[in-house]
Design a protein around this motif. Structure first.
Motif, mmCIF file in Angstrom:
data_model
loop_
_atom_site.group_PDB
_atom_site.id
_atom_site.type_symbol
_atom_site.label_atom_id
_atom_site.label_comp_id
_atom_site.label_asym_id
_atom_site.label_seq_id
_atom_site.Cartn_x
_atom_site.Cartn_y
_atom_site.Cartn_z
ATOM 1 N N LYS A 95 -7.384 3.110 -4.418
ATOM 2 C CA LYS A 95 -6.006 3.487 -4.110
ATOM 3 C C LYS A 95 -5.520 4.554 -5.085
ATOM 4 O O LYS A 95 -4.409 5.044 -4.990
ATOM 5 N N ASP A 101 0.826 -1.209 0.000
ATOM 6 C CA ASP A 101 0.000 0.000 0.000
ATOM 7 C C ASP A 101 0.862 1.262 0.000
ATOM 8 O O ASP A 101 0.535 2.253 -0.640
ATOM 9 N N ARG A 121 0.517 7.160 -6.368
ATOM 10 C CA ARG A 121 -0.650 8.039 -6.460
ATOM 11 C C ARG A 121 -0.262 9.497 -6.220
ATOM 12 O O ARG A 121 -0.689 10.394 -6.949
ATOM 13 N N ASP A 161 0.736 4.138 -2.708
ATOM 14 C CA ASP A 161 0.383 5.488 -2.281
ATOM 15 C C ASP A 161 1.378 6.515 -2.829
ATOM 16 O O ASP A 161 0.990 7.611 -3.237
#
Lengths: 477, 381
Positions: free
Chosen positions: A460, A431, A438, A435
């Motif tokens: 996500k 994750d 992103r 992240d």
């Protein structure tokens, strides 16, 4: 439907001939080489960076998605406008702006066809190295977006190793240049960060690429095996002997027959595995490598080792590889190509696992792939007319990719994540890693309008598009 | 100043979070072999060293890939892969002390980049810790991988200004059977450039094509403008190079290694001589090399097949005069190495690049308080 004032503005930017919004025109832009479909609200074909910038500013003002498209040959849905909006087609930005042999560089617009660049520089004795199988149609801009590979990237590297600089248009219409004509540009490597970002961070409007000197000699050989395991074992045997071929391709299983029947490339119908190996370089080096490759193949119990003696023989051997996908069309109306990567020493066991998954799911799966860098391309045949068949094929594909991850590999070597593998990306990366991707994406595109709904798993990614697609596809069908 | 030496990735992440919480400025280093590269970190409150994060983590020779902890000494990695008949041909400066993480953070490279590229090209994966305590994976252990955004590109060459690497993965190359170097020496630069052009336009695929001006050649025990062409392969292949590179002197064995060691260590050796010494990295077109050579008064070592040249200066005035004289050139000019007297008193970077605003945003995204190696990279990022 496109708001008429937006349409008028697009027409003002590029002229009425280059704005399309009739359903029969848009239908041509709703697909790529993969399996997903979605229709844009309008397609616009700019010819200059200034026009691309104006289109981006317009899309920004109206909060519309902006999706770039080269030739639409991508296999992961990268060019599918899944939330509608404005599609920017680069077909008219197809000029080679500069070819500079003395400096080993070319400057091209994004719509230049990959193979056309190599053809243009051939007379000077040069070539452009990344050679995706779709090279006759795909564009350099699309190659940059996907960080495209190809058979010869085994020795030459992928697109990111050949792009030195870019001109891009950001989501707000700003035009930015990254990199330079030379390597080691000062500061952060934004060129490298943008390459392979799948159209989610910027639209590429100009590309500075490296040109390479054509090799003096090329030798292509075919090694034939009664056992796919032995065929796969040859790949690491070649590595162990310190040989780096320019290309090392493998065909396996029933595919050999299918390809041979369609192309008559000379692959034995009863073989279980075939390696297509190419050596390039100085003629002395190529001769030596070919001998070493022969020894490696024989040590792994190859049944036969054939050397292409003429250019025609060489072309014939490659014809089987390059036309494999067309050949499959003769036996199955639909097929689904996957793109996983495993460490080279794990190829044999991965092939066995793919076989087991095919058996379990009752699907015919053949493999034709870039064995030299462990880039597997299982081809899963199915019949889309049978309810549930496509889903079954996709599930088998995803099982294969999960296996690739489990042996330390990747879910895509050259096709990209697009909308096909978004959810799987979370199987490969933590994750925290997702992240950061992103946040970098949002740094370039804070409002998430560039190619929305791609790459990152649902939930996500960027803030989800609140605006529903403007065209209801079901009403149009 | 507090010294922190984590021994694993989670300790590293923790150290970064602690610093971020307190707002302490961190000087991030491997072995500290590149303190003379880039800008200094003013008033660092914490000295974060990665030298204890050392060791080979994964190595399967038949896969031609390796994963090492970021603080692993270059020499250790080099010895391990050489033992398996493989290589990572980066030829970094300060090879005796450099760590792998430092080499990647500075995107250091050397003569053989003509054929093999730089750390950027050989890197296939990375794990790094960010200031919010995350451990981020990028790439992987396979040689071809386009899954997700290629975040390791941001870290490569970032001089530790964004995050701290915990481990890095490389692809490797088989060692050639033998190596040989062919040296041409000329009185005039033009002749040397013409010879360079003949090599680049030929069918030969040398690993290195370096050009040394007379001042640099002297440091390597040669005279005149020297073109050094390094090739690898069997005796048959090397015989072909010898035929095509007729008129050159050939070096092999210890003599060859010594020559290239001098070239590889050109920058640090120059800087170590005097605190007023500096070295500029110039990016230019291959065809502009003549102009670059003409502009220099001191030693120049050029990666003549790449368009990257290293110009040495023996004083602050000489450096500043050159910067002014070449102001109008399209080249990229960075003071890459500088002695103590230069580093704090001279603008190391000239003119902002077009994408500088984006670079600043990237810095802020990783390091909003600007506490990680501030000032180390181009434009004091």
């Amino acid at each position: 439907m496109l708001n008429s004032s937006v349409r008028d503005e697009l027409v003002r930017i590029v002229g009425s001939r280059f704005v399309f919004d009739r359903p029969e025109d848009l239908r041509l832009y709703e697909y790529d080489g993969g399996v997903d479909k979605a229709r844009p609200d309008a397609v616009v074909l700019p010819q200059t960076t200034g026009q691309v910038s104006a289109i981006a500013r317009l899309a920004s003002r109206h909060g519309l998605p902006l999706v770039g498209r080269g030739a639409g040959t991508g296999l992961s849905g990268g060019a599918i406008p899944r939330f509608g909006g404005i599609m920017v087609g680069f077909a008219r930005m197809n000029r080679i702006l500069e070819i500079d042999f003395a400096n080993e560089r070319a400057v091209v617009e994004p719509g230049v066809v990959n193979l056309d660049l190599t053809i243009a520089v051939q007379p000077g004795g040069y070539f452009y190295a990344p050679d995706p199988s779709s090279g006759r149609a795909c564009t350099i801009g699309g190659n940059v977006a996907e960080n495209a590979g190809g058979p010869h990237t085994l020795v030459y590297g992928v697109t990111t190793n050949h792009v030195l600089g870019l001109e891009v248009v950001l989501a707000d219409g700003a035009v930015v240049r990254t990199g330079a004509f030379w390597p080691d540009s000062p500061g952060y490597d934004l060129t490298g960060l943008l390459t392979g970002s799948e159209g989610t961070m910027a639209l590429v409007t100009k590309v500075i690429v490296r040109l390479m000197r054509q090799p003096e000699a090329v030798k292509t050989v075919l090694a034939i095996y009664d056992s796919a395991d032995n065929c796969a074992a040859t790949v690491s045997e070649i590595t162990a002997r310190g040989i780096t071929p320019a290309a090392l391709e493998m065909l396996e299983g029933k595919l050999i027959q299918i390809v041979e029947e369609a192309t008559h490339a000379g692959y034995p119908l009863d073989a279980s595995g075939v390696l297509l190996i190419e050596m390039e370089g100085l003629s002395e080096a190529v001769e030596e490598q070919a001998e070493k490759v022969r020894a490696a193949c024989m040590a792994c119990n190859a049944r036969e080792f054939r050397v292409a003696r003429t250019e025609a023989e060489r072309a014939l051997l490659w014809k089987g590889r390059k036309n494999a996908f067309g050949a499959i069309g003769r036996v199955s109306p639909f097929y689904y190509t996957q793109d996983g990567v495993v460490p080279r020493t794990k190829i044999a066991q991965t092939l066995r696992e793919i076989g087991a998954i095919g058996k379990r799911r009752e699907l015919m799966i053949g493999n034709i792939f870039h064995a030299g860098d462990g880039n597997m391309h299982p081809i899963i045949t199915f019949d889309a007319r049978k309810p549930g068949d496509l889903e079954r094929a996709q599930r088998a594909g995803f099982e294969i990719l999960d296996y690739c991850i489990s042996v330390g590999g990747s879910i895509t070597g050259e096709h990209g994540i697009g909308m096909e593998k978004m959810e799987l990306l979370g199987h490969q990366f933590s994750d925290e890693s997702l992240d950061l991707m992103r946040r970098i994406k949002q740094m370039f595109d804070p409002l998430c309008r560039l190619n929305p709904g791609k790459v990152l798993p649902t939930g996500k990614g960027c803030v989800e598009m609140r605006q529903p697609p403007l065209i209801n596809l079901s009403q149009e069908m | 100043m507090e010294m922190i030496r984590p021994s694993n990735a989670s300790d590293l992440a923790e150290a970064l979070t602690a610093a971020a919480t307190s707002g302490a400025t961190i000087a991030l280093r491997g072995a500290g072999s590149k303190d003379a590269m880039g800008g200094p970190v003013p008033d660092a409150q914490a000295d974060l060293r990665l030298d204890r994060m050392s060791g080979i983590l994964q190595y399967e020779p038949h896969d031609l890939t390796i994963q090492v902890a970021a603080g692993t000494p270059w020499q250790e990695l080099n010895a391990v892969v050489t033992g398996q008949g493989q290589m990572l041909p980066l030829d970094p400066p300060r090879a005796a002390t450099a760590t792998i993480g430092g080499i990647v953070a500075s995107n250091c490279s050397g003569p053989r980049r003509r054929l093999y590229g730089t750390a950027r090209d050989m890197l296939i994966g990375m794990t790094f810790a960010t200031l919010d305590g995350s451990l981020v994976q990028a790439g992987g252990m396979v040689v071809k991988n386009v899954a997700g955004l290629d975040t390791q590109k941001a870290l490569t060459g970032s001089f530790g200004t964004l995050a701290a690497m915990a481990s890095v993965n490389f692809k490797l190359v088989p060692l050639p059977e033998a190596s040989r170097t062919f040296l041409f020496a000329f009185q005039a630069a033009e002749e040397c450039l013409a010879a360079r052009q003949r090599v680049l336009a030929s069918a030969l695929q040398p690993a290195a094509v370096d050009l040394l001006n007379p001042a640099a050649a002297k440091l390597a025990g040669c005279d005149g403008f020297v073109l050094a062409v390094r090739a690898g392969g069997s005796e048959t292949v090397l015989a072909r190079y010898a035929r095509e590179l007729d008129g050159s002197a050939s070096l092999e064995g210890e003599k060859e290694s010594t020559f290239w060691r001098t070239v590889q260590e050109f920058a640090p050796a120059w800087i170590d001589q005097a605190p007023e010494h500096s070295l500029v990295r110039v990016g230019h077109m291959l065809s502009e090399l003549g102009e670059v050579l003409d502009s220099a008064a001191g030693p120049v070592v050029a990666r003549a097949g790449n368009g990257v040249s290293y110009l040495a200066f023996d004083g602050i005035d000489a450096l500043q005069n050159w910067m002014i004289a070449t102001r109008e050139k399209p080249w990229s000019r960075v003071v890459e190495w500088s002695g103590a007297a230069v580093q704090r008193n001279v603008e190391l970077w000239s003119g902002a690049v077009d994408d500088f605003a984006l670079m600043e945003r990237l810095k802020v995204l990783f390091d909003p308080q600007r506490i990680l190696n501030p000032g180390r990279l181009y434009g004091r990022l």
